[in-house]
Motif scaffolding. Sequence first.
Motif, mmCIF file in Angstrom:
data_model
loop_
_atom_site.group_PDB
_atom_site.id
_atom_site.type_symbol
_atom_site.label_atom_id
_atom_site.label_comp_id
_atom_site.label_asym_id
_atom_site.label_seq_id
_atom_site.Cartn_x
_atom_site.Cartn_y
_atom_site.Cartn_z
ATOM 1 N N PHE A 1 0.965 -1.155 0.365
ATOM 2 C CA PHE A 1 -0.074 0.254 0.263
ATOM 3 C C PHE A 1 0.826 1.361 -0.157
ATOM 4 C CE2 PHE A 1 -1.924 2.999 2.186
ATOM 5 C CZ PHE A 1 -3.350 3.616 1.429
ATOM 6 N N LEU A 2 0.505 2.525 -1.231
ATOM 7 C CA LEU A 2 1.235 3.227 -0.650
ATOM 8 C C LEU A 2 0.129 4.245 -0.239
ATOM 9 C CD1 LEU A 2 3.469 5.443 -1.734
ATOM 10 C CD2 LEU A 2 2.570 5.358 -4.314
ATOM 11 N N ALA A 3 0.701 5.434 0.390
ATOM 12 C CA ALA A 3 -0.526 6.799 0.765
ATOM 13 C C ALA A 3 0.614 7.839 0.349
ATOM 14 C CB ALA A 3 0.067 6.416 2.749
ATOM 15 N N PHE A 4 -0.225 8.442 -0.398
ATOM 16 C CA PHE A 4 0.504 9.416 -1.381
ATOM 17 C C PHE A 4 0.760 11.048 -0.830
ATOM 18 C CE2 PHE A 4 -1.163 7.562 -6.252
ATOM 19 C CZ PHE A 4 -0.978 6.677 -6.052
ATOM 20 N N PRO B 1 -2.770 12.674 -2.699
ATOM 21 C CA PRO B 1 -4.088 11.827 -3.350
ATOM 22 C C PRO B 1 -4.615 12.231 -5.055
ATOM 23 C CG PRO B 1 -3.631 11.804 -0.219
ATOM 24 C CD PRO B 1 -3.322 13.508 -1.541
ATOM 25 N N VAL B 2 -4.687 11.755 -5.530
ATOM 26 C CA VAL B 2 -5.568 12.068 -6.452
ATOM 27 C C VAL B 2 -7.440 12.267 -6.439
ATOM 28 C CG1 VAL B 2 -6.109 11.679 -9.175
ATOM 29 C CG2 VAL B 2 -4.214 10.946 -7.573
ATOM 30 N N GLU B 3 -7.589 13.343 -6.926
ATOM 31 C CA GLU B 3 -9.197 13.895 -6.803
ATOM 32 C C GLU B 3 -9.369 12.977 -8.227
ATOM 33 O OE1 GLU B 3 -9.774 18.006 -6.774
ATOM 34 O OE2 GLU B 3 -8.151 17.974 -4.761
ATOM 35 N N VAL C 1 -13.953 11.309 -4.857
ATOM 36 C CA VAL C 1 -13.129 11.450 -3.721
ATOM 37 C C VAL C 1 -12.003 12.382 -3.430
ATOM 38 C CG1 VAL C 1 -10.716 9.186 -3.956
ATOM 39 C CG2 VAL C 1 -13.220 8.286 -4.741
ATOM 40 N N ASN C 2 -11.898 12.205 -2.798
ATOM 41 C CA ASN C 2 -10.685 13.375 -2.600
ATOM 42 C C ASN C 2 -11.253 14.865 -2.738
ATOM 43 O OD1 ASN C 2 -9.071 11.935 -0.815
ATOM 44 N ND2 ASN C 2 -7.909 11.005 -2.679
ATOM 45 N N GLU D 1 -5.976 8.784 3.363
ATOM 46 C CA GLU D 1 -5.095 7.719 2.766
ATOM 47 C C GLU D 1 -5.237 6.699 3.950
ATOM 48 O OE1 GLU D 1 -4.958 8.576 -0.077
ATOM 49 O OE2 GLU D 1 -3.175 8.153 -0.215
ATOM 50 N N GLN E 1 -8.254 4.252 3.826
ATOM 51 C CA GLN E 1 -8.145 3.466 3.267
ATOM 52 C C GLN E 1 -6.684 2.465 3.366
ATOM 53 O OE1 GLN E 1 -6.881 4.988 -0.740
ATOM 54 N NE2 GLN E 1 -7.805 7.192 -0.699
ATOM 55 N N LEU F 1 -8.001 -2.113 4.097
ATOM 56 C CA LEU F 1 -7.042 -2.682 3.037
ATOM 57 C C LEU F 1 -6.008 -3.832 3.581
ATOM 58 C CD1 LEU F 1 -6.381 -0.565 -0.234
ATOM 59 C CD2 LEU F 1 -8.171 -1.986 -0.035
ATOM 60 N N ASP G 1 -7.762 10.077 -17.048
ATOM 61 C CA ASP G 1 -6.742 11.043 -16.145
ATOM 62 C C ASP G 1 -6.380 10.273 -15.858
ATOM 63 O OD1 ASP G 1 -5.247 11.680 -14.259
ATOM 64 O OD2 ASP G 1 -7.259 13.283 -13.067
ATOM 65 N N ASP H 1 -3.064 10.456 -14.022
ATOM 66 C CA ASP H 1 -2.907 9.571 -11.973
ATOM 67 C C ASP H 1 -4.336 9.143 -11.756
ATOM 68 O OD1 ASP H 1 -1.017 10.781 -12.483
ATOM 69 O OD2 ASP H 1 -1.419 13.297 -12.151
ATOM 70 N N ALA H 2 -5.418 9.400 -12.320
ATOM 71 C CA ALA H 2 -6.628 8.783 -11.305
ATOM 72 C C ALA H 2 -6.888 7.392 -11.925
ATOM 73 C CB ALA H 2 -7.876 9.842 -11.831
ATOM 74 N N TYR I 1 -3.791 5.811 -9.013
ATOM 75 C CA TYR I 1 -4.419 5.839 -7.917
ATOM 76 C C TYR I 1 -5.649 4.630 -7.688
ATOM 77 C CZ TYR I 1 -6.258 8.222 -3.957
ATOM 78 O OH TYR I 1 -6.000 8.472 -2.267
ATOM 79 N N SER J 1 -3.774 1.196 -7.514
ATOM 80 C CA SER J 1 -2.947 1.329 -6.495
ATOM 81 C C SER J 1 -3.599 0.878 -5.450
ATOM 82 C CB SER J 1 -1.615 2.105 -6.297
ATOM 83 O OG SER J 1 -2.581 3.361 -5.749
ATOM 84 N N ARG J 2 -4.943 0.733 -5.277
ATOM 85 C CA ARG J 2 -5.413 0.272 -4.399
ATOM 86 C C ARG J 2 -6.248 -0.837 -5.164
ATOM 87 N NH1 ARG J 2 -2.923 3.714 -2.375
ATOM 88 N NH2 ARG J 2 -3.503 5.447 -1.694
#
Lengths: 249, 444
Positions: free
Chosen positions: A81-84, A87-89, A142-143, A155, A158, A162, B391, B393-394, B397, B400-401
């Motif tokens: 898991f990566l906590a950004f 974080p992307v909207e 999301v975000n 984050e 999540q 997870l 997108d 990046d989206a 993201y 990555s989940r």
Amino acid sequence: MLEIKNLHVTVEDKEILKGIDLTIMPGEIHAVMGPNGSGKSTLAYIMTGREGYEVTEGEVLYQGRDLLAMAPEERAAEGVFLAFQYPVEIPGVPNTTFLKEAVNAQRRHRGEDELDAMQFLKVVRQKVKELGIADEMLKRAVNVGFSGGEKKRNEMLQMALLEPRLAVLDETDSGLDIDALKAVADGVNALRAPDRSMLVITHYQRLLDYIVPDKVHVLAGGRIVRSGGKDLARELERTGYAEFATVAA
Amino acid sequence: MTTAGAQPFVEQYGALKGALPGVGLPWLAELREAGLARFASLGLPTPRDESWKYTNLRPLEKVAFGTPNGEAVSIDRLPSLLPAGASENRLVFVNGHYRADLSTLKSLREGVEIGSLAASLERSPETVAEYLGQIAPAGGAAGEQPGEQPLLALNTALSGDGLMLRLGRGAKVKTPIEVIFIGAATEQALAYHPRNLIVLEPESQAVVIEHHVSLGGGATFANSATEIELGDGALLHHYKMQAEGPETFHVSTVHARVGRDAHYDSFGMSLGSRLSRNEVSVRLNGQGANCHLNGAYMVRGKQHCDTTTLVEHLVPRTSCREVFKGVLDDEARAVFQGRIVVHPDAQQSDGHQLSKAMLLSERAEIDIKPELEIYADDVKCSHGATAGDLDHDALFYLRSRGLPERPARRLLIEAFLTESIEAIAAEDLCPAFLASIADWLKTD
């Protein structure tokens, strides 16, 4: 848990990581500290498989397997898991939908039954409560429109849902006030477990007051220039990164 | 001189005119003749015509369209967009003919006229004459905006049946009026020309839903025209789903006149037809008049989808919002032409226009032509356009989940389109629109 061996990474033909060696055992928390531009975020992204990063040499083994050969979604389902940092909207996707899709995608990958809407809601409500997150954050996209602190808390939510085996936190402390920082640290500490490892990437020592690492590494100029115990972080707070800039150059 | 592509339609007029709605009404015959003359002189549009630069009707010219013979087509299941009981008025037209046997009309009350245009032409032709062909000038009216519309002229000449809705002052129809247009063709390609007239007198309100679908898999050419008159303070929600078959051509021309403090709210979803064009022209001609022109489209393969709008701000304090969103895959093409004209007197006009396209394939293409013509000095007008891939990046993201790439892509496309549905006022309609998005993504 994680073995990084002689890792060289280039981005747009520029070598960013110049031979990283790092081993994290189950249950350990390692901190990677370093000045801006030292390659910290590159290290985080390479672990999760973002495009645009080329490994020219070395390998990364996760639970003995070649992590770099796995697709991003596979790494996630296997427990990375990566906590950004940013974080992307995602406009139009309700946070709950996103969280449920993520949880169920990973369950499917592991051959487990998916959670139905009711089961999921029960789990997520529990976690939201533990992390002190407003219910309303679940309904929003999301975000989108989240403050910096809300994004980081999301984050952590999540991560809590997870339940990864290896969590990489990429400058999770950046832009947070002290309350948000504590909340994030609480989320991390709650997940500390003998079979869970963490890699905490940070510029400042501050976060490490709350998340106490087993080992601290200093990344400068694409190399780990020094490793030590948790006291190394305090030393860096006093001396800064100046001496390492010359070492790396 | 008649161009080659127009000739077959001109000939059809001779054969059909005795059977068209309103036969025997001199004013209507005159209107039709004028429309025919106009069409014959203009011919089918070609890319040499400024407003058809990006949409080529050559494929349409190659098909030999016959005229529907009025034979009853059996319909097993009505393709309604609404749950049972959500609508009290449903009109069904098959190949341009009204089907009373499939339609449901609530008994009429004072000030509410809902039915087929042909029936109104029989019952009260004088009320139809007041508006038909007047809101959308087809024959003469040289120099009048929006200029030449050959297919509207063709519709005027050959127009078949369609919706007639007239609400008297203050009348409100609570449940949506659903109008289903079914094109039913097999081997013989068919052309038909639906004509709708919607007149909302001051302070009246209605929701109209158009559903265009195909049956039989054959080629059809639906050349529809709609005229809308909104009196002061009137409100019309006008929704449309265009889901005709892959062998069809769909052209729709809408003209709306919006009075003082009246609101015209339009949303169209387009996912059918090999070639479709939705052309909407709105005249905001009363202070405080307002319109929303929104739409979404999903196209793939070699589909072509054209959205052309014209909004005219004629008096002070009028406003308009336009948002069109589309997803294009494979070699699909889309066109967005949005023109806003602010006339010299129309101070404090407020007009915004946005086109957002998601191109999923390198061979997909969108042509965007925004045009702002502003002759007043105190106005707020803007336009914007985006075209791009998902997108990245989206997508990363989500992956990555743990979401695999395909479901992640679908989620993002769905979210992009779903946003455009959120503003729909007719809640009963949303599930059908959402399902159409989900279905489209599933067949990927």
